[in-house]
Write a protein that holds these residues in place. Structure first.
Motif, PDB file in Angstrom:
ATOM      1  N   ASP A  90       0.846  -1.066   0.128  1.00  0.00           N
ATOM      2  CA  ASP A  90       0.194   0.153  -0.072  1.00  0.00           C
ATOM      3  C   ASP A  90       0.789   1.193  -0.176  1.00  0.00           C
ATOM      4  O   ASP A  90       0.701   2.375  -0.572  1.00  0.00           O
ATOM      5  CB  ASP A  90      -0.870  -0.016   1.131  1.00  0.00           C
ATOM      6  CG  ASP A  90      -2.038  -1.005   1.225  1.00  0.00           C
ATOM      7  OD1 ASP A  90      -2.087  -1.608  -0.082  1.00  0.00           O
ATOM      8  OD2 ASP A  90      -2.575  -1.432   2.064  1.00  0.00           O
ATOM      9  N   CYS A  91       1.951   1.194   0.897  1.00  0.00           N
ATOM     10  CA  CYS A  91       2.736   2.545   0.736  1.00  0.00           C
ATOM     11  C   CYS A  91       3.291   2.878  -0.487  1.00  0.00           C
ATOM     12  O   CYS A  91       3.621   3.848  -1.014  1.00  0.00           O
ATOM     13  CB  CYS A  91       4.091   2.467   1.872  1.00  0.00           C
ATOM     14  SG  CYS A  91       5.071   1.194   1.515  1.00  0.00           S
ATOM     15  N   ALA A  92       3.665   1.766  -1.127  1.00  0.00           N
ATOM     16  CA  ALA A  92       4.172   1.955  -2.605  1.00  0.00           C
ATOM     17  C   ALA A  92       3.255   2.500  -3.452  1.00  0.00           C
ATOM     18  O   ALA A  92       3.333   3.310  -4.457  1.00  0.00           O
ATOM     19  CB  ALA A  92       4.969   0.818  -3.166  1.00  0.00           C
ATOM     20  N   THR A  93       2.009   2.027  -3.621  1.00  0.00           N
ATOM     21  CA  THR A  93       1.113   2.553  -4.395  1.00  0.00           C
ATOM     22  C   THR A  93       0.515   3.797  -3.873  1.00  0.00           C
ATOM     23  O   THR A  93       0.311   4.793  -4.952  1.00  0.00           O
ATOM     24  CB  THR A  93      -0.355   1.660  -4.205  1.00  0.00           C
ATOM     25  OG1 THR A  93       0.182   0.252  -4.400  1.00  0.00           O
ATOM     26  CG2 THR A  93      -1.424   1.990  -5.007  1.00  0.00           C
ATOM     27  N   MET A  94       0.395   4.252  -2.664  1.00  0.00           N
ATOM     28  CA  MET A  94       0.144   5.454  -2.394  1.00  0.00           C
ATOM     29  C   MET A  94       1.293   6.619  -2.833  1.00  0.00           C
ATOM     30  O   MET A  94       1.083   7.753  -2.987  1.00  0.00           O
ATOM     31  CB  MET A  94       0.005   5.755  -0.810  1.00  0.00           C
ATOM     32  CG  MET A  94      -1.179   5.060  -0.406  1.00  0.00           C
ATOM     33  SD  MET A  94      -1.858   5.128   1.313  1.00  0.00           S
ATOM     34  CE  MET A  94      -0.503   4.365   2.151  1.00  0.00           C
ATOM     35  N   GLY A  95       2.447   6.083  -2.912  1.00  0.00           N
ATOM     36  CA  GLY A  95       3.672   6.799  -3.302  1.00  0.00           C
ATOM     37  C   GLY A  95       3.685   7.422  -4.554  1.00  0.00           C
ATOM     38  O   GLY A  95       4.518   8.394  -5.048  1.00  0.00           O
TER      39      GLY A  95
END
Length: 241
Positions: free
Chosen positions: A181-186
């Motif tokens: 998720d953190c990569a997607t949100m980035g």
């Protein structure tokens, strides 16, 4: 005696499926290629995407278990020998082929995509994915960083391989975003989490050789949408000392 013959055949199969001994597969294996690519001092996201998606394997031949981590999720599979090398079976009829090439573990998924892994030098016992993360932190952020712009200018910052950070005004813990998720949100940006006393926030960073810029993370998404973080005001500029 009725079980002696099947057990003997199983031993021959396991021992003969490759030139290596079965126990040679045991242990923790990390994606050193991804770490080396990141350590050239460019985008962490690009390096992980290019050399992923799996970052670590743990193999236990005796118990016929094999697990992998992609930096966000983990999967546990059943290890068995086939006519060529080894196979790991996961839920959903997913499989991975394993073989040894010298000192490297080579994995092959059903599409033919190959990845190589090196045996971890860290002591056994770390949680799945922890050995890769530790090695990445050592190579990618290890050493002394001098604050050349921002609060604390002139001070030295050290990122430890256990997730501690010293010298950076405010936070005392950090974590790099590897996947999920953190990569997607980035939204394609590199991001890290900074916190103190278990309270923190995401930040955007850019690495260019020996220069590390850290920016406030600005959410461009609507309240009912998944966050989409982009770089806001620059907070710090660090240079490798």
């Amino acid at each position: 005696m009725r079980h002696a013959l099947p057990l003997t055949l199983a031993a021959l199969l396991l021992g003969g499926c490759a030139s290596h001994k079965p126990e040679d597969f045991n242990g923790t294996w990390i994606n050193q290629a991804a770490i080396d690519a990141a350590s050239k001092g460019t985008s962490l996201r690009q390096a992980l995407d290019a050399k992923g998606p799996v970052f670590e394997w743990k193999i236990d031949v005796k118990n016929q278990q094999a697990s992998f981590s992609n930096g966000f999720e983990a999967a546990d599979g059943r290890l068995s020998a086939n006519e060529k090398d080894w196979q790991v079976n996961f839920e959903g009829d997913l499989t991975e082929q394993l073989k040894l090439n010298g000192d490297e573990l080579v994995t092959i998924d059903p599409s033919g995509h190959q990845q190589t892994f090196m045996r971890s030098k860290a002591p056994e016992g770390a949680a799945l994915g922890g050995s890769f993360e530790k090695a990445l932190y050592q190579q990618y952020l290890g050493g002394d960083w001098k604050i050349v712009e921002g609060q604390g200018k002139g001070g030295l910052v050290r990122f430890s391989d256990t997730g501690n950070v010293t010298g950076l005004p405010g936070p005392d813990r950090f974590a790099l975003c590897l996947a999920g998720d953190c990569a997607t949100m980035g939204d394609g940006n590199d991001s890290l989490w900074l916190e103190r006393n278990q309270r923190g926030a995401p930040w955007i960073f850019k690495r260019d050789g020996d220069t590390l810029e850290i920016f406030q993370a600005v959410n461009r998404a609507q309240p009912d949408e998944m966050p989409q973080l982009t770089a806001g005001a620059r907070q710090w500029v660090l240079e490798k000392d």
